[in-house]
Design an enzyme around this catalytic site. Structure first.
Site, short mmCIF file in Angstrom:
data_model
loop_
_atom_site.label_atom_id
_atom_site.label_comp_id
_atom_site.label_asym_id
_atom_site.label_seq_id
_atom_site.Cartn_x
_atom_site.Cartn_y
_atom_site.Cartn_z
N GLY A 9 0.94 -1.19 -0.01
CA GLY A 9 -0.21 0.08 -0.01
C GLY A 9 1.01 1.08 -0.11
CB SER A 11 0.29 3.93 -4.47
OG SER A 11 -0.96 3.45 -3.89
N GLY A 13 -0.98 7.87 1.09
CA GLY A 13 -1.29 7.78 2.67
C GLY A 13 0.18 7.51 3.55
CB SER A 130 -2.57 -2.31 14.18
OG SER A 130 -3.64 -2.56 14.95
CE1 TYR A 144 -8.86 0.94 9.11
CE2 TYR A 144 -9.63 1.77 11.24
CZ TYR A 144 -8.69 1.58 10.07
OH TYR A 144 -7.30 2.11 10.27
CB SER A 145 -12.78 -1.26 15.12
OG SER A 145 -12.98 0.44 14.94
CB SER A 147 -10.23 -5.54 9.99
OG SER A 147 -10.17 -4.13 9.77
CE LYS A 148 -5.76 -1.21 10.00
NZ LYS A 148 -4.80 -1.50 9.28
CG ASN A 178 -4.94 15.69 7.00
OD1 ASN A 178 -5.51 15.07 6.46
ND2 ASN A 178 -4.36 16.93 7.18
CB THR A 179 -3.54 9.98 4.94
OG1 THR A 179 -4.84 9.04 5.48
CG2 THR A 179 -2.71 9.84 5.97
#
Length: 267
Positions: A9, A11, A13, A130, A144-145, A147-148, A178-179
């Protein structure tokens, strides 16, 4: 000799910031993207590897490409991931499965491909990106939470499994950063949700807080510390909200900690 590192990943952020930072620090950086040919001129000047972490075949092919360029990969940064937004009740099973396929199983596929070489060499560093959401689950981002949280458990178990082989595993856990993460997230249209104004207020808080958060460079510097420290820590919490989260999780009863989360997101 330069230390080699793979960043999934890479590319955008946090991944792009880590790639730029480690490149400047003298690392030989391999960055993954599902389609490197689509990257603009501003992409980090790394060795780009076409890899989709959702595909076992793509991950294996990506590692074969790396093996043709370096004898031994010294480090991995498992960073690829994204977020979905919606209630546990309303978000589809397909969306939930897709979230885990990238965030958890994508990390697992990458680890399974990269670990054998490190284990056999009896050296290496692994950083798993994470989130503080693993410990303070975000309302309406339960998948999302979760999965982390799964990645958190995976990283801790893996650190013990690889302990005799000299391979160090660390979790880097950013809070608000901030991304363009939120830009990539499908918030959807929840005006008709049974959760009414609460789901919209939570989205508003998320959208308002992110621009005020530190940039991804702070995470990139933390990743470097995890990769270069003689005795890397198990966890590296990142961001101004990490202290409050750690304090609340440690000292507050679960009921009060959850109340704090509800208050924070105005639900």
């Amino acid at each position: 000799m330069k230390s080699s590192v793979l960043i999934t990943g890479a590319s955008s952020g946090i991944g792009a910031a880590a790639a730029e930072h480690l490149l400047a620090r003298g690392f030989e950086v391999f960055g993954t993207s599902r389609d490197p040919s689509s990257l603009g001129a501003g992409a980090p000047a790394v060795h780009w590897i076409a890899m989709d972490v959702r595909s076992e075949e793509s991950v294996i092919a990506g590692f074969a490409q790396i093996a043709s360029q370096v004898k031994q990969l010294d480090a991995m940064v498992c960073n690829a991931g994204y977020g979905v937004y919606g209630s546990v009740e309303e978000l589809s099973i397909e969306d939930a499965q897709a979230q885990f396929d990238t965030n958890f199983f994508g990390t697992l596929r990458t680890l399974r491909a990269g670990i054998p070489g490190m284990r056999e060499a009896r050296r290496g560093r692994i950083v798993i990106v994470s989130s503080l959401a693993a410990h303070a689950p975000i309302p309406f981002q339960a998948h999302y939470s979760a999965s982390k949280g799964a990645i958190d458990a995976l990283g801790l178990a893996l650190r013990n499994e690889l302990h005799p082989f000299g391979v160090k595993v660390s979790l880097v856990e950013p809070g608000d950063i901030n991304t363009d993460f939120n830009d990539a997230m499908d918030f959807g249209d929840h005006r008709g949700s049974v959760y009414g104004e609460r789901i919209l207020r939570c989205e508003k808080v998320i959208r308002e807080l992110l621009p005020k958060a530190p940039g991804p460079e702070v995470v990139a510097r933390t990743i470097e510390r995890a990769l270069t420290a003689r005795w890397p820590k198990v966890r590296y919490a990142v961001g101004p909200d990490s202290l409050g989260t750690a304090f609340g999780k440690r000292f507050l009863p679960d009921s009060l900690f959850l109340r704090f989360i509800r208050s924070h997101f105005k639900i």
